[in-house]
Write a protein that holds these residues in place. Structure first.
Motif, PDB file in Angstrom:
ATOM      1  N   SER A 187      41.578  33.733  41.882  1.00  0.00           N
ATOM      2  CA  SER A 187      41.975  32.652  40.977  1.00  0.00           C
ATOM      3  C   SER A 187      41.045  32.559  39.776  1.00  0.00           C
ATOM      4  CB  SER A 187      41.986  31.321  41.738  1.00  0.00           C
ATOM      5  OG  SER A 187      42.248  30.241  40.877  1.00  0.00           O
ATOM      6  N   PHE A 188      39.732  32.646  40.005  1.00  0.00           N
ATOM      7  CA  PHE A 188      38.760  32.531  38.910  1.00  0.00           C
ATOM      8  C   PHE A 188      38.938  33.635  37.876  1.00  0.00           C
ATOM      9  CE2 PHE A 188      35.587  30.472  42.084  1.00  0.00           C
ATOM     10  CZ  PHE A 188      36.310  29.295  42.020  1.00  0.00           C
ATOM     11  N   PHE A 189      39.129  34.856  38.344  1.00  0.00           N
ATOM     12  CA  PHE A 189      39.249  35.993  37.430  1.00  0.00           C
ATOM     13  C   PHE A 189      40.566  35.980  36.658  1.00  0.00           C
ATOM     14  CE2 PHE A 189      36.003  38.604  39.932  1.00  0.00           C
ATOM     15  CZ  PHE A 189      35.050  38.478  38.931  1.00  0.00           C
ATOM     16  N   ASN A 190      41.493  35.130  37.060  1.00  0.00           N
ATOM     17  CA  ASN A 190      42.760  35.012  36.342  1.00  0.00           C
ATOM     18  C   ASN A 190      42.815  33.743  35.500  1.00  0.00           C
ATOM     19  OD1 ASN A 190      45.279  36.331  35.833  1.00  0.00           O
ATOM     20  ND2 ASN A 190      46.322  34.792  37.060  1.00  0.00           N
ATOM     21  N   ASN A 191      41.662  33.075  35.384  1.00  0.00           N
ATOM     22  CA  ASN A 191      41.579  31.818  34.648  1.00  0.00           C
ATOM     23  C   ASN A 191      40.750  32.019  33.380  1.00  0.00           C
ATOM     24  OD1 ASN A 191      41.284  29.221  33.694  1.00  0.00           O
ATOM     25  ND2 ASN A 191      40.701  28.338  35.670  1.00  0.00           N
ATOM     26  N   VAL A 228      34.358  44.818  41.894  1.00  0.00           N
ATOM     27  CA  VAL A 228      35.597  45.589  41.733  1.00  0.00           C
ATOM     28  C   VAL A 228      36.691  44.713  41.133  1.00  0.00           C
ATOM     29  CG1 VAL A 228      37.428  46.818  42.953  1.00  0.00           C
ATOM     30  CG2 VAL A 228      35.045  47.220  43.559  1.00  0.00           C
ATOM     31  N   MET A 229      36.821  43.487  41.611  1.00  0.00           N
ATOM     32  CA  MET A 229      37.829  42.577  41.061  1.00  0.00           C
ATOM     33  C   MET A 229      37.556  42.273  39.593  1.00  0.00           C
ATOM     34  SD  MET A 229      38.369  39.950  44.296  1.00  0.00           S
ATOM     35  CE  MET A 229      39.721  39.034  43.554  1.00  0.00           C
ATOM     36  N   MET A 230      36.271  42.221  39.226  1.00  0.00           N
ATOM     37  CA  MET A 230      35.915  41.960  37.830  1.00  0.00           C
ATOM     38  C   MET A 230      36.517  43.005  36.901  1.00  0.00           C
ATOM     39  SD  MET A 230      32.097  41.909  36.110  1.00  0.00           S
ATOM     40  CE  MET A 230      31.862  43.659  36.473  1.00  0.00           C
ATOM     41  N   TRP A 231      36.521  44.265  37.331  1.00  0.00           N
ATOM     42  CA  TRP A 231      37.046  45.343  36.497  1.00  0.00           C
ATOM     43  C   TRP A 231      38.557  45.249  36.299  1.00  0.00           C
ATOM     44  CZ3 TRP A 231      34.835  49.039  33.517  1.00  0.00           C
ATOM     45  CH2 TRP A 231      33.438  49.160  33.615  1.00  0.00           C
ATOM     46  N   TRP A 232      39.231  44.494  37.165  1.00  0.00           N
ATOM     47  CA  TRP A 232      40.680  44.318  37.038  1.00  0.00           C
ATOM     48  C   TRP A 232      41.046  42.939  36.504  1.00  0.00           C
ATOM     49  CZ3 TRP A 232      44.422  48.035  38.239  1.00  0.00           C
ATOM     50  CH2 TRP A 232      43.929  49.212  38.781  1.00  0.00           C
ATOM     51  N   ARG A 354      49.501  39.453  37.446  1.00  0.00           N
ATOM     52  CA  ARG A 354      48.065  39.723  37.363  1.00  0.00           C
ATOM     53  C   ARG A 354      47.343  39.130  38.561  1.00  0.00           C
ATOM     54  NH1 ARG A 354      45.801  37.318  32.326  1.00  0.00           N
ATOM     55  NH2 ARG A 354      46.867  39.037  31.312  1.00  0.00           N
ATOM     56  N   PHE A 355      47.725  37.936  38.962  1.00  0.00           N
ATOM     57  CA  PHE A 355      47.102  37.322  40.139  1.00  0.00           C
ATOM     58  C   PHE A 355      47.409  38.133  41.392  1.00  0.00           C
ATOM     59  CE2 PHE A 355      47.356  34.107  43.649  1.00  0.00           C
ATOM     60  CZ  PHE A 355      46.004  33.852  43.732  1.00  0.00           C
ATOM     61  N   GLY A 356      48.648  38.609  41.518  1.00  0.00           N
ATOM     62  CA  GLY A 356      49.003  39.449  42.646  1.00  0.00           C
ATOM     63  C   GLY A 356      48.200  40.729  42.680  1.00  0.00           C
ATOM     64  N   ASN A 357      47.993  41.329  41.511  1.00  0.00           N
ATOM     65  CA  ASN A 357      47.201  42.557  41.443  1.00  0.00           C
ATOM     66  C   ASN A 357      45.744  42.305  41.808  1.00  0.00           C
ATOM     67  OD1 ASN A 357      48.526  45.117  40.645  1.00  0.00           O
ATOM     68  ND2 ASN A 357      49.350  43.879  38.994  1.00  0.00           N
ATOM     69  N   LEU A 358      45.200  41.171  41.409  1.00  0.00           N
ATOM     70  CA  LEU A 358      43.831  40.831  41.774  1.00  0.00           C
ATOM     71  C   LEU A 358      43.701  40.671  43.287  1.00  0.00           C
ATOM     72  CD1 LEU A 358      42.852  38.325  38.942  1.00  0.00           C
ATOM     73  CD2 LEU A 358      41.669  40.462  39.485  1.00  0.00           C
ATOM     74  N   LEU A 359      44.712  40.086  43.908  1.00  0.00           N
ATOM     75  CA  LEU A 359      44.695  39.955  45.364  1.00  0.00           C
ATOM     76  C   LEU A 359      44.749  41.323  46.037  1.00  0.00           C
ATOM     77  CD1 LEU A 359      47.110  36.919  45.912  1.00  0.00           C
ATOM     78  CD2 LEU A 359      44.636  36.941  46.250  1.00  0.00           C
ATOM     79  N   LEU A 360      45.557  42.222  45.500  1.00  0.00           N
ATOM     80  CA  LEU A 360      45.659  43.557  46.071  1.00  0.00           C
ATOM     81  C   LEU A 360      44.359  44.333  45.888  1.00  0.00           C
ATOM     82  CD1 LEU A 360      49.277  44.595  44.981  1.00  0.00           C
ATOM     83  CD2 LEU A 360      48.522  43.761  47.208  1.00  0.00           C
ATOM     84  N   VAL A 361      43.769  44.244  44.698  1.00  0.00           N
ATOM     85  CA  VAL A 361      42.510  44.940  44.424  1.00  0.00           C
ATOM     86  C   VAL A 361      41.401  44.404  45.322  1.00  0.00           C
ATOM     87  CG1 VAL A 361      40.700  45.280  42.701  1.00  0.00           C
ATOM     88  CG2 VAL A 361      43.088  45.603  42.074  1.00  0.00           C
ATOM     89  N   GLY A 362      41.307  43.073  45.411  1.00  0.00           N
ATOM     90  CA  GLY A 362      40.290  42.477  46.274  1.00  0.00           C
ATOM     91  C   GLY A 362      40.524  42.814  47.741  1.00  0.00           C
ATOM     92  N   GLY A 363      41.786  42.799  48.169  1.00  0.00           N
ATOM     93  CA  GLY A 363      42.107  43.100  49.565  1.00  0.00           C
ATOM     94  C   GLY A 363      41.773  44.526  49.943  1.00  0.00           C
ATOM     95  N   VAL A 364      42.154  45.483  49.087  1.00  0.00           N
ATOM     96  CA  VAL A 364      41.871  46.887  49.410  1.00  0.00           C
ATOM     97  C   VAL A 364      40.369  47.154  49.357  1.00  0.00           C
ATOM     98  CG1 VAL A 364      42.030  47.872  47.079  1.00  0.00           C
ATOM     99  CG2 VAL A 364      42.717  49.235  49.048  1.00  0.00           C
ATOM    100  N   THR A 365      39.648  46.432  48.508  1.00  0.00           N
ATOM    101  CA  THR A 365      38.188  46.588  48.446  1.00  0.00           C
ATOM    102  C   THR A 365      37.534  46.094  49.733  1.00  0.00           C
ATOM    103  OG1 THR A 365      38.195  46.316  46.040  1.00  0.00           O
ATOM    104  CG2 THR A 365      36.097  45.999  47.172  1.00  0.00           C
ATOM    105  N   LEU A 366      37.944  44.909  50.191  1.00  0.00           N
ATOM    106  CA  LEU A 366      37.406  44.380  51.444  1.00  0.00           C
ATOM    107  C   LEU A 366      37.659  45.334  52.606  1.00  0.00           C
ATOM    108  CD1 LEU A 366      38.474  40.625  51.141  1.00  0.00           C
ATOM    109  CD2 LEU A 366      36.143  41.507  51.084  1.00  0.00           C
ATOM    110  N   PHE A 367      38.849  45.918  52.638  1.00  0.00           N
ATOM    111  CA  PHE A 367      39.200  46.844  53.709  1.00  0.00           C
ATOM    112  C   PHE A 367      38.394  48.138  53.603  1.00  0.00           C
ATOM    113  CE2 PHE A 367      41.724  50.347  55.395  1.00  0.00           C
ATOM    114  CZ  PHE A 367      42.036  49.889  56.666  1.00  0.00           C
ATOM    115  N   LEU A 368      38.328  48.715  52.407  1.00  0.00           N
ATOM    116  CA  LEU A 368      37.671  50.007  52.237  1.00  0.00           C
ATOM    117  C   LEU A 368      36.161  49.938  52.450  1.00  0.00           C
ATOM    118  CD1 LEU A 368      39.531  51.652  49.209  1.00  0.00           C
ATOM    119  CD2 LEU A 368      39.458  52.445  51.574  1.00  0.00           C
ATOM    120  N   VAL A 369      35.534  48.836  52.043  1.00  0.00           N
ATOM    121  CA  VAL A 369      34.083  48.726  52.233  1.00  0.00           C
ATOM    122  C   VAL A 369      33.746  48.796  53.717  1.00  0.00           C
ATOM    123  CG1 VAL A 369      32.101  47.187  52.032  1.00  0.00           C
ATOM    124  CG2 VAL A 369      33.629  47.491  50.093  1.00  0.00           C
TER     125      VAL A 369
END
Length: 424
Positions: A187-191, A228-232, A354-369
């Motif tokens: 939410s913050f990164f989309n505000n 990672v979310m910052m870059w998106w 854009r918010f949906g993409n941020l959720l996907l980017v953040g989600g895949v990052t949490l999983f991959l780490v």
């Protein structure tokens, strides 16, 4: 709005099954009808005549609703991701099965409960409209921060020196703050109203709390997720680059300082990772054991069975399964878990939100780490820490945390055709 207009909208949506799609189609048709109406009024027609023209121009309501809108805008279910969830949840019982008689049936029952709760959470998140979460970013962030703060301040939450909340048989620890912080940062990164210095403060507070708990793995996951979310996000590439470079330099300087001030037992752990052969009876012991298990596994598992290692069904589940079932099984498991990330990336290409993409980017990052770090430390590339293998490691956290992530992904995919795309 005239009765003719209302009747047309009602007749169109009668042919649409999904309530969510009905609301979306109604909103879209009202918008387009209003645009056409303005065009006709601009040509000199009265408001009533313009409304009549706009409705007639839309065509047959039954054809529009039944054959076009219902098919085009119905919610989607990602059966590929659900299939991967079913497979991995089934495989998650194997770390317990390999230990045989050393575990009672009660552990398998608890695991079954974890799997059931994970499936329920993933399903519940899929049916929640992720777009409604964007306005609640401050709430989610506050819950995450408050959770970490309570772990530090409530004496009853400390068990054997580790902060926990006990709810029935479940231990809730600092990793549970991550899903709330994840939703908050999306939410913050989309505000656009949140300034850069405010981002810095919002980032620093949870990080200090994670480090104070302490939870190094949680701190690491949190840092990588936010960067990672910052870059998106809406932050410019130049600014993101400067922040990243500055942060890397800061980490390097801090690491240098820590190296010269590190305590003896901490230094021993670092040296044990860098040169385990030199410390076979102390800090290097576990690295050598894992290396031995890996080298003796073979393509179909090891014939000689060694004494069980600690954490074989939790953090060391991957090396345990490799030892029991061989390299082919390990490769297959690696591929299956990699497909989660590949699938999320494929979904992100189809999303216009854009918010949906941020959720996907953040989600895949949490999983991959979690996934890559766990594999990395099992093969000796990364130092050992408390990092679970998603879904596979035994425990409430690996199942619930990752089921939540996949539920969010399913929610975004479900509504990929329900995004407004208007040009005024």
């Amino acid at each position: 709005m005239s009765n003719r207009w209302n009747h047309f909208l009602s007749e169109v949506t009668t042919h649409i099954r999904s309530k969510e799609a009905k609301r979306f189609v109604t909103s879209e048709l009202e918008f387009h009808l209003e645009q056409v109406k303005k065009e006709w009024m601009g040509k000199g027609l009265s408001e009533a005549e313009a409304e009549e023209k706009a409705v007639n121009q839309m065509g047959s309501p039954s054809k529009l609703g039944g054959h076009e809108m219902n098919k085009l805008h119905k919610p989607r279910i990602d059966w590929w991701l659900i299939g991967l969830l079913a497979i991995t949840m089934g495989l998650s019982f194997l770390p317990l099965v390999t230990l045989g008689d050393e575990l009672s049936d009660g552990y398998l029952v608890i695991k079954a409960i974890h799997v059931l709760l994970g499936a329920m959470i993933a399903a519940a998140m899929m049916f929640i409209d992720y777009r409604k979460l964007e306005s609640k970013g401050w709430l989610f962030y506050s819950i995450g921060v408050l959770f970490l703060f309570l772990l530090l301040t409530i004496p009853n939450a400390i068990i054997n020196g580790i902060p926990y909340f006990m709810i029935g048989p479940f231990q809730l620890e600092s990793h549970y703050a991550l899903p709330f912080l994840f939703l908050g940062w999306a939410s913050f990164f989309n505000n656009p109203k949140i300034k850069l210095w405010q981002h810095f403060i919002l980032f620093t507070l949870p990080l200090l709390l994670f480090m104070a708990v302490p939870n190094l793995s949680g701190s690491f996951i949190y840092i990588v997720m936010v960067f990672v979310m910052m870059w998106w996000s809406m932050i410019s590439r130049i600014t993101a680059t400067l922040i990243t470079i500055t942060s890397i330099m800061g980490v390097a300087a801090f690491s240098t300082f820590v190296w010269f001030t590190v305590k003896e037992y901490q230094l021993a752990r670092i040296l044990g990772f860098l040169n385990p052969e030199k410390y076979p009876n102390s800090s290097g012991y576990m690295y050598l054991e894992l290396k031995e298990r890996l080298s003796s596994s073979g393509w179909f598992g090891s014939e000689a069975k060694s004494q069980p290692l600690p954490l074989e069904h939790t953090d060391y589940a991957f090396i345990n399964l490799t030892y029991q079932y061989g390299y082919l099984f390990a490769i297959g498991l690696f591929v299956i878990l990699s497909l989660f990330a590949a699938r999320i990336v494929m979904i992100s290409i189809q999303i216009n939100s854009r918010f949906g993409n941020l959720l996907l980017v953040g989600g895949v990052t949490l999983f991959l780490v979690q996934f890559l770090y766990n594999i990395g430390m099992m093969i000796g590339l990364l130092p050992l820490t408390s990092m679970s293998l998603p879904f596979i490691s035994y425990g409430f956290i690996p199942m619930i945390f990752n089921a939540f992530i996949m539920g969010v992904v399913l929610s975004v995919y479900r509504r990929k055709d329900l995004m407004l795309n208007r040009t005024v």
